[in-house]
Design a protein around this motif. Structure first.
Motif, PDB file in Angstrom:
ATOM      1  N   ILE A  14       6.656 -16.661  35.238  1.00 41.58           N
ATOM      2  CA  ILE A  14       6.980 -15.506  34.406  1.00 41.58           C
ATOM      3  C   ILE A  14       8.368 -15.730  33.815  1.00 41.58           C
ATOM      4  CG2 ILE A  14       5.515 -13.896  35.714  1.00 41.58           C
ATOM      5  CD1 ILE A  14       8.153 -12.757  36.915  1.00 41.58           C
ATOM      6  N   ILE A  15       8.605 -15.126  32.680  1.00 38.47           N
ATOM      7  CA  ILE A  15       9.887 -15.265  31.987  1.00 38.47           C
ATOM      8  C   ILE A  15      10.653 -13.953  32.142  1.00 38.47           C
ATOM      9  CG2 ILE A  15      11.004 -15.745  29.769  1.00 38.47           C
ATOM     10  CD1 ILE A  15       9.307 -18.084  30.840  1.00 38.47           C
ATOM     11  N   LEU A  16      11.904 -14.055  32.631  1.00 34.50           N
ATOM     12  CA  LEU A  16      12.762 -12.886  32.800  1.00 34.50           C
ATOM     13  C   LEU A  16      14.053 -13.065  32.005  1.00 34.50           C
ATOM     14  CD1 LEU A  16      12.561 -12.086  36.635  1.00 34.50           C
ATOM     15  CD2 LEU A  16      11.450 -10.881  34.751  1.00 34.50           C
ATOM     16  N   PRO A  17      14.675 -11.958  31.593  1.00 35.19           N
ATOM     17  CA  PRO A  17      15.975 -12.058  30.922  1.00 35.19           C
ATOM     18  C   PRO A  17      16.992 -12.743  31.823  1.00 35.19           C
ATOM     19  CG  PRO A  17      15.100  -9.835  30.750  1.00 35.19           C
ATOM     20  CD  PRO A  17      14.218 -10.579  31.708  1.00 35.19           C
ATOM     21  N   TRP A  18      17.848 -13.567  31.208  1.00 38.58           N
ATOM     22  CA  TRP A  18      18.857 -14.331  31.932  1.00 38.58           C
ATOM     23  C   TRP A  18      20.204 -13.623  31.865  1.00 38.58           C
ATOM     24  CZ3 TRP A  18      20.072 -20.154  30.575  1.00 38.58           C
ATOM     25  CH2 TRP A  18      21.002 -20.661  31.487  1.00 38.58           C
ATOM     26  N   GLY A  19      20.667 -13.129  32.999  1.00 39.42           N
ATOM     27  CA  GLY A  19      22.021 -12.597  33.129  1.00 39.42           C
ATOM     28  C   GLY A  19      22.350 -11.460  32.181  1.00 39.42           C
ATOM     29  N   ASN A  20      23.626 -11.343  31.901  1.00 39.80           N
ATOM     30  CA  ASN A  20      24.143 -10.283  31.040  1.00 39.80           C
ATOM     31  C   ASN A  20      25.315 -10.839  30.247  1.00 39.80           C
ATOM     32  OD1 ASN A  20      25.122  -7.964  29.853  1.00 39.80           O
ATOM     33  ND2 ASN A  20      25.576  -6.901  31.757  1.00 39.80           N
ATOM     34  N   LYS A  21      25.148 -10.885  28.941  1.00 47.79           N
ATOM     35  CA  LYS A  21      26.210 -11.394  28.065  1.00 47.79           C
ATOM     36  C   LYS A  21      27.246 -10.318  27.740  1.00 47.79           C
ATOM     37  CE  LYS A  21      24.610 -14.291  24.850  1.00 47.79           C
ATOM     38  NZ  LYS A  21      23.729 -14.823  23.801  1.00 47.79           N
ATOM     39  N   GLY A  22      27.084  -9.132  28.355  1.00 53.80           N
ATOM     40  CA  GLY A  22      28.040  -8.053  28.138  1.00 53.80           C
ATOM     41  C   GLY A  22      27.443  -6.883  27.394  1.00 53.80           C
ATOM     42  N   GLU A  23      26.197  -7.030  26.902  1.00 51.46           N
ATOM     43  CA  GLU A  23      25.572  -5.953  26.135  1.00 51.46           C
ATOM     44  C   GLU A  23      25.038  -4.839  27.030  1.00 51.46           C
ATOM     45  OE1 GLU A  23      23.901  -9.137  25.648  1.00 51.46           O
ATOM     46  OE2 GLU A  23      25.125  -9.807  23.975  1.00 51.46           O
ATOM     47  N   ARG A  24      24.708  -5.160  28.277  1.00 51.99           N
ATOM     48  CA  ARG A  24      24.099  -4.188  29.189  1.00 51.99           C
ATOM     49  C   ARG A  24      25.118  -3.761  30.247  1.00 51.99           C
ATOM     50  NH1 ARG A  24      18.784  -7.241  30.955  1.00 51.99           N
ATOM     51  NH2 ARG A  24      20.175  -9.010  30.919  1.00 51.99           N
ATOM     52  N   LEU A  25      26.139  -3.085  29.807  1.00 56.10           N
ATOM     53  CA  LEU A  25      27.225  -2.687  30.705  1.00 56.10           C
ATOM     54  C   LEU A  25      26.728  -1.707  31.763  1.00 56.10           C
ATOM     55  CD1 LEU A  25      30.106  -2.254  28.124  1.00 56.10           C
ATOM     56  CD2 LEU A  25      29.721  -4.151  29.676  1.00 56.10           C
ATOM     57  N   GLY A  26      27.243  -1.880  32.960  1.00 52.93           N
ATOM     58  CA  GLY A  26      26.951  -0.950  34.027  1.00 52.93           C
ATOM     59  C   GLY A  26      25.726  -1.282  34.851  1.00 52.93           C
ATOM     60  N   LEU A  27      24.669  -1.799  34.220  1.00 48.15           N
ATOM     61  CA  LEU A  27      23.446  -2.072  34.953  1.00 48.15           C
ATOM     62  C   LEU A  27      23.454  -3.427  35.641  1.00 48.15           C
ATOM     63  CD1 LEU A  27      20.648  -0.741  32.562  1.00 48.15           C
ATOM     64  CD2 LEU A  27      21.595   0.334  34.598  1.00 48.15           C
ATOM     65  N   TYR A  28      23.960  -4.434  34.983  1.00 53.84           N
ATOM     66  CA  TYR A  28      23.873  -5.801  35.485  1.00 53.84           C
ATOM     67  C   TYR A  28      25.248  -6.444  35.510  1.00 53.84           C
ATOM     68  CZ  TYR A  28      19.038  -5.042  34.068  1.00 53.84           C
ATOM     69  OH  TYR A  28      17.786  -4.532  33.911  1.00 53.84           O
ATOM     70  N   PRO A  29      25.478  -7.355  36.469  1.00 58.14           N
ATOM     71  CA  PRO A  29      26.736  -8.111  36.454  1.00 58.14           C
ATOM     72  C   PRO A  29      26.841  -8.951  35.175  1.00 58.14           C
ATOM     73  CG  PRO A  29      25.573  -8.389  38.538  1.00 58.14           C
ATOM     74  CD  PRO A  29      24.638  -7.686  37.608  1.00 58.14           C
ATOM     75  N   ILE A  30      28.028  -9.087  34.647  1.00 63.04           N
ATOM     76  CA  ILE A  30      28.232  -9.880  33.427  1.00 63.04           C
ATOM     77  C   ILE A  30      28.242 -11.353  33.792  1.00 63.04           C
ATOM     78  CG2 ILE A  30      29.868 -10.420  31.578  1.00 63.04           C
ATOM     79  CD1 ILE A  30      30.611  -7.481  31.545  1.00 63.04           C
TER      80      ILE A  30
END
Length: 135
Positions: free
Chosen positions: A35-51
């Motif tokens: 399965i393909i999942l989103p990789w990390g957080n480039k800073g667009e999803r503040l608060g939910l995921y570690p950057i």
């Protein structure tokens, strides 16, 4: 830091880079599917995921990721790319018998995001970065 991975599905080579507009990683399921999942957080999803693109194994083990309910996964990977301090790319093949690297999924109510699991570099590994992917 791990910045890209290569893998093959049905004889088609695929390359994912963290610098892509919507970076993803292929996760190996227990039944052999991917399965393909989103990789990390480039800073667009503040608060939910570690950057960032990676998680250090010591931080996950010491419960610094506890609020993200981390789950261990295997990332399909035949080769990964590390960047040195000068921004040069260096590609490394995984072992033929072990064509994956380890990752951790940060679970959230609406969607999950996967991070490459990193550890401190061994002295015998190339001096590209102080961290190295967990195999």
């Amino acid at each position: 830091m791990c910045q890209a991975i290569k893998f093959t599905i049905n004889h088609h080579p695929i390359l994912f880079r963290f610098s892509d507009s919507e970076p993803c990683l292929p996760i190996l399921m227990r039944n052999g599917n991917i399965i393909i999942l989103p990789w990390g957080n480039k800073g667009e999803r503040l608060g939910l995921y570690p950057i960032g693109a990676t998680a250090h194994i010591a931080h996950v083990q010491s419960d610094k990721w506890k609020s993200h309910r981390p789950k261990s996964v295997r990332i399909a990977c035949e080769a990964f790319m590390m960047m040195d301090k000068e921004g040069n790319e260096h590609w490394f093949d995984t072992q033929k018998s072990n064509q994956y690297i380890r990752g951790v999924v940060a679970t959230q109510p609406l969607a999950d995001s996967v991070y490459v699991l990193m550890r401190n570099r061994d002295l015998l590994e190339p001096d590209i970065s102080h961290e190295w992917p967990v195999k």
